[in-house]
Design a protein around this motif. Structure first.
Motif, short mmCIF file in Angstrom:
data_model
loop_
_atom_site.label_atom_id
_atom_site.label_comp_id
_atom_site.label_asym_id
_atom_site.label_seq_id
_atom_site.Cartn_x
_atom_site.Cartn_y
_atom_site.Cartn_z
N GLN A 149 0.66 -1.46 -0.06
CA GLN A 149 -0.07 -0.08 0.33
C GLN A 149 0.87 1.22 0.32
O GLN A 149 0.90 2.03 -0.78
CB GLN A 149 -1.33 -0.49 1.32
N LYS A 150 2.06 1.20 0.68
CA LYS A 150 3.38 2.72 0.62
C LYS A 150 3.52 2.86 -0.99
O LYS A 150 3.93 3.95 -1.07
CB LYS A 150 4.24 2.11 1.13
N VAL A 151 3.63 1.76 -2.06
CA VAL A 151 4.02 1.86 -2.43
C VAL A 151 3.12 2.69 -3.46
O VAL A 151 3.62 3.61 -4.21
CB VAL A 151 5.09 1.07 -3.32
N LEU A 152 1.82 2.50 -3.52
CA LEU A 152 0.24 2.22 -4.21
C LEU A 152 0.06 3.81 -3.95
O LEU A 152 0.12 5.04 -4.85
CB LEU A 152 -0.70 1.59 -4.18
N ARG A 153 0.29 4.12 -2.77
CA ARG A 153 0.06 5.76 -2.33
C ARG A 153 1.21 6.39 -3.00
O ARG A 153 1.21 7.78 -3.43
CB ARG A 153 0.40 5.96 -1.48
N GLU A 154 2.85 6.27 -3.37
CA GLU A 154 3.63 7.01 -3.28
C GLU A 154 3.42 7.06 -4.85
O GLU A 154 3.59 8.31 -5.29
CB GLU A 154 4.92 6.27 -2.82
N GLN A 160 -0.23 12.28 -9.53
CA GLN A 160 -1.34 13.73 -8.83
C GLN A 160 -0.19 14.86 -9.19
O GLN A 160 -0.83 16.05 -9.42
CB GLN A 160 -1.74 13.32 -7.60
N GLU A 161 0.41 14.75 -8.91
CA GLU A 161 2.08 15.68 -8.74
C GLU A 161 1.80 16.05 -10.65
O GLU A 161 1.89 17.50 -10.23
CB GLU A 161 3.35 15.80 -8.03
N SER A 162 1.64 15.37 -11.18
CA SER A 162 1.55 16.09 -12.10
C SER A 162 1.07 15.96 -13.14
O SER A 162 0.87 15.94 -14.54
CB SER A 162 2.66 14.38 -12.93
N GLY A 163 -0.35 15.76 -12.70
CA GLY A 163 -1.13 16.79 -13.25
C GLY A 163 -2.45 15.34 -13.38
O GLY A 163 -3.42 16.13 -14.04
N LYS A 164 -2.17 14.19 -12.79
CA LYS A 164 -2.37 12.73 -13.37
C LYS A 164 -4.33 12.68 -12.92
O LYS A 164 -3.83 13.60 -10.75
CB LYS A 164 -1.57 12.08 -13.78
N HIS A 165 -5.46 12.74 -13.18
CA HIS A 165 -5.99 11.98 -12.35
C HIS A 165 -6.32 10.69 -11.96
O HIS A 165 -6.95 9.86 -12.27
CB HIS A 165 -7.00 12.80 -12.86
N VAL A 166 -5.35 10.18 -10.49
CA VAL A 166 -6.00 9.33 -10.35
C VAL A 166 -5.68 9.09 -8.65
O VAL A 166 -4.96 9.83 -8.00
CB VAL A 166 -4.09 8.69 -10.57
N TYR A 167 -6.59 8.62 -8.16
CA TYR A 167 -6.78 8.19 -6.47
C TYR A 167 -7.29 7.05 -6.59
O TYR A 167 -7.05 6.31 -6.85
CB TYR A 167 -7.86 8.96 -6.81
N ILE A 168 -6.28 6.93 -5.01
CA ILE A 168 -6.89 5.67 -4.04
C ILE A 168 -8.39 5.83 -4.15
O ILE A 168 -8.89 6.45 -2.68
CB ILE A 168 -6.02 5.46 -2.99
N SER A 169 -8.99 4.66 -3.95
CA SER A 169 -10.49 4.73 -3.97
C SER A 169 -11.43 4.53 -2.91
O SER A 169 -11.89 4.00 -2.53
CB SER A 169 -11.54 4.71 -5.27
#
Length: 319
Positions: A149-154, A160-169
Motif C-alpha cells: 500500500q505504501k508503494v501504491l500511495r507513493e 497527481q503531482e504531474s497533473g494526472k487524475h488518479v486516486y486511491i478509492s
C-alpha cells in the motif's frame, strides 16, 4: 410467514459479537434471490412500503425479467437487502452494529434507524440520478493486488503531482486496494504499478471514479438532499466507510455518509476497529460475498458469512 424450520428468538435480543453489513451496487451482478420475499411477511411489508413510496412495482424491479439498469438499480438492491434484514431481525434479533460497503451504508443507516426506510430510497434515487447526469465517459476503477500500500500511495501521489487524475478509492488491506481516475491516466499508472510489483490490476464494472475527488461536484449537488433527511437516533452504532469509526450520533452518521462518494473507503480501518470493539463475526446481507471477501482481506480475525436466501435465513442461528 411460515415458521416451519425456524427457531424464533426472543424479541429485542441482541447478538453481542456480530455486525450486519450490506453490499454496494456491484452486488446486483450476482443476482437477487426472491425466496425471502416469497416466504417472509416481513420482507413483503418492506416491498409494499417501497412500492407505495416510490410509485413503482418494486417486486418487478428487483425480480422481474426486465430489471432496470439505471438509477433504480441501487434502489432495488437496498429494498432487497433491507427486506432480508427485517426478516432476519424478526427471527434472530439485532446485531451489535451496522456497516455497509459503499452504497450499502445507506441500507445500514436504514436498518439502524437513522433514516426512515422509504425516505432513504428517495435519497438514493436523487443521488444516483446526479451521478448519472454528471457521469463522464472516461472514468474507471481498478482493483490492484499484491502491491504494498505504501508503494501504491507513493505512485498515486507522484502522478497527481504531474497533473494526472488518479486516486486511491478504497483501502482494503496492506497489499490489495482500489484506485480510480481518468482512463488514460489510470492505464499509464497501472503499467507503472506492474513494474513496481503489482501482480494483478482488475477493472471493476463501473462507469465512474467513485470515492474520489472526481465525484466532488456530484457530492456538492447532493448535499441539500442529505440535509433535508429526517434523523433519528440509531438502535445500534453505525460504522462509517468515511473513516472506519462507529457512531451513534445521527448528524455525524449522515454527514460522513454525504461525503463518502468523494472520499476513499477505509474498510481496513473499519474492520480493525470492529475487532478492537469486540466484534467477532460479520453477516453480509444481500447477494454475493463482496463485503465478506473484502473483510477477510482487511482483517482475517472476523468470521464472515452471508445471507440472501430463505434457507440461509433459516440456518442463520446466533452469530
Amino acid at each position: 410467514m411460515s415458521r416451519q424450520g425456524l427457531a424464533m428468538a426472543p424479541n429485542n435480543i441482541e447478538y453481542p459479537q456480530s455486525i450486519a453489513a450490506f453490499p454496494g451496487r456491484e452486488a446486483v451482478a450476482k443476482g437477487l434471490d426472491s425466496t425471502v420475499f416469497k416466504n417472509a411477511a416481513a420482507a413483503q411489508r418492506v416491498f409494499r412500503r417501497a412500492s407505495e413510496y416510490c410509485a413503482v412495482d418494486m417486486v418487478s424491479l428487483c425480480y422481474g425479467e426486465g430489471k432496470d439498469e439505471g438509477p433504480w438499480t441501487t434502489v432495488g438492491l437496498v429494498t432487497h437487502c433491507y427486506g432480508i434484514y427485517k426478516t432476519l431481525e424478526e427471527w434472530r434479533g439485532r446485531p451489535k452494529a451496522f456497516a455497509g460497503y459503499s452504497q450499502g451504508e445507506f441500507t445500514a443507516c436504514a436498518a439502524a434507524g437513522v433514516f426512515e426506510f422509504p425516505e432513504v430510497l428517495g435519497l438514493i434515487l436523487r443521488l444516483e440520478r446526479i451521478l448519472e447526469e454528471d457521469s463522464p465517459a472516461d472514468e474507471a476503477m481498478i482493483r490492484v493486488m499484491d502491491l504494498d500500500q505504501k508503494v501504491l500511495r507513493e505512485c498515486c501521489q507522484q502522478y497527481q503531482e504531474s497533473g494526472k487524475h488518479v486516486y486511491i478509492s478504497a483501502y482494503l488491506s496492506d497489499t490489495q486496494n482500489i484506485i480510480s481516475g481518468k482512463q488514460p491516466d489510470l492505464q499509464e499508472l497501472v503499467q507503472e504499478l506492474k513494474k513496481r510489483g503489482a501482480r494483478w490490476a482488475l477493472p471493476l464494472p463501473v462507469k465512474r471514479g467513485y470515492h474520489s475527488p472526481l465525484c466532488q461536484a456530484s457530492a456538492e449537488r447532493a448535499r441539500k438532499y442529505f440535509q433535508r433527511m429526517r434523523l433519528c437516533s440509531p438502535s445500534n452504532p453505525v460504522y462509517s466507510c468515511y473513516d472506519g469509526h462507529r457512531s451513534t450520533d445521527p448528524i455525524i452518521i449522515r454527514d460522513k455518509l454525504s461525503r463518502q462518494v468523494q472520499h476513499p473507503i477505509h474498510w481496513k480501518a473499519l474492520a480493525d476497529n470492529c475487532v478492537s470493539d469486540g466484534i467477532q463475526s460479520l453477516i453480509e446481507i444481500g447477494p454475493g460475498c463482496t463485503v465478506s471477501g473484502n473483510t477477510r482481506i482487511a482483517n482475517p480475525n472476523i468470521a464472515c458469512r452471508w445471507v440472501q436466501t430463505m434457507n440461509e435465513v433459516r440456518c442463520c442461528d446466533a452469530v
